[in-house]
Design an enzyme around this catalytic site. Structure first.
Site, mmCIF file in Angstrom:
data_model
loop_
_atom_site.group_PDB
_atom_site.id
_atom_site.type_symbol
_atom_site.label_atom_id
_atom_site.label_comp_id
_atom_site.label_asym_id
_atom_site.label_seq_id
_atom_site.Cartn_x
_atom_site.Cartn_y
_atom_site.Cartn_z
ATOM 1 N N CYS A 159 5.863 3.651 -11.071
ATOM 2 C CA CYS A 159 6.510 2.901 -9.986
ATOM 3 C C CYS A 159 7.954 2.518 -10.298
ATOM 4 O O CYS A 159 8.857 2.753 -9.488
ATOM 5 C CB CYS A 159 5.687 1.670 -9.618
ATOM 6 S SG CYS A 159 5.521 0.426 -10.924
ATOM 7 N N HIS A 210 5.799 3.393 -2.756
ATOM 8 C CA HIS A 210 5.573 3.075 -4.166
ATOM 9 C C HIS A 210 4.774 4.195 -4.808
ATOM 10 O O HIS A 210 4.396 5.163 -4.145
ATOM 11 C CB HIS A 210 4.841 1.741 -4.300
ATOM 12 C CG HIS A 210 3.448 1.770 -3.745
ATOM 13 N ND1 HIS A 210 2.331 1.619 -4.517
ATOM 14 C CD2 HIS A 210 2.999 1.951 -2.478
ATOM 15 C CE1 HIS A 210 1.252 1.692 -3.755
ATOM 16 N NE2 HIS A 210 1.640 1.896 -2.520
ATOM 17 N N HIS A 245 4.153 -4.218 -10.899
ATOM 18 C CA HIS A 245 4.253 -3.131 -9.928
ATOM 19 C C HIS A 245 5.403 -3.418 -8.969
ATOM 20 O O HIS A 245 5.649 -4.570 -8.616
ATOM 21 C CB HIS A 245 2.940 -3.000 -9.150
ATOM 22 C CG HIS A 245 2.867 -1.777 -8.294
ATOM 23 N ND1 HIS A 245 2.896 -0.493 -8.810
ATOM 24 C CD2 HIS A 245 2.785 -1.626 -6.954
ATOM 25 C CE1 HIS A 245 2.809 0.377 -7.826
ATOM 26 N NE2 HIS A 245 2.754 -0.278 -6.676
#
Length: 177
Positions: free
Chosen positions: A81, A147, A135
């Site tokens: 990510c 993402h 994240h």
């Protein structure tokens, strides 16, 4: 829903987010406006975006389908990510970001939902430590973000799903954008 009612929902949501983030971290459930489950991603209104934000969104969308690969950041070959976010910002705008999601959150200026624009970052705590950012994604509008999923690779998801609302940590605007 008309714009004035939608605006009231956004303001109410921001108030709820502030209350929840200021309170106990053991129960972080955030409700976002338009919390419909599933459905196709909303098209970004490019005409209203700055040239820089259009470039960011176009570059981010060109990563869709790239598989997940830890500690990598190569379009179509594999990325995690934060690696995708680093590459998108560098390739689209020449802006160099820190390599991991927690450092990216520190680098950004925090913004509220009503201030979020396409291209801003969204942060989550998806790891074992529910108080630590682990994240990151790039917002496309108030509900959709792009993402890297560990199981699906680069995808567009809704921030309004229970999984993401329960792990939401905040939004960030990259300096210089």
């Amino acid at each position: 829903m008309n714009r004035s009612i939608q605006g009231l929902h956004i303001i109410a949501t921001v108030a709820v987010v502030l209350l929840l983030l200021g309170g106990c971290r053991s129960h972080r459930s955030v409700r976002f406006p338009g919390a419909a489950q599933g459905g196709a991603p909303v098209n970004v209104e490019f005409a209203r975006l700055s040239k820089e934000r259009r470039q960011l969104i176009e570059e981010a969308q060109s990563w869709i389908g790239t598989p997940y690969k830890y500690a990598e950041s190569t379009k179509h070959r594999g990325s995690d990510c934060s690696g995708m976010v680093v590459s998108v910002y560098l390739d689209a705008l020449g802006i160099k970001l820190p390599r991991n999601s927690a450092q990216q959150a520190e680098f950004c200026r925090p913004v509220q939902l009503r201030q979020v624009l396409p291209g801003d970052l969204v942060f989550f705590a998806t790891g074992k430590d529910q108080s630590k950012i682990s994240h990151v994604g790039i917002m496309l509008d108030y509900e959709n973000f792009i993402h890297v999923s560990t199981s699906k690779g680069v995808v567009i998801s809704k921030i309004t799903t229970p999984y993401y609302t329960s792990r939401f940590m905040g939004f960030g605007k990259v300096p210089g954008l």
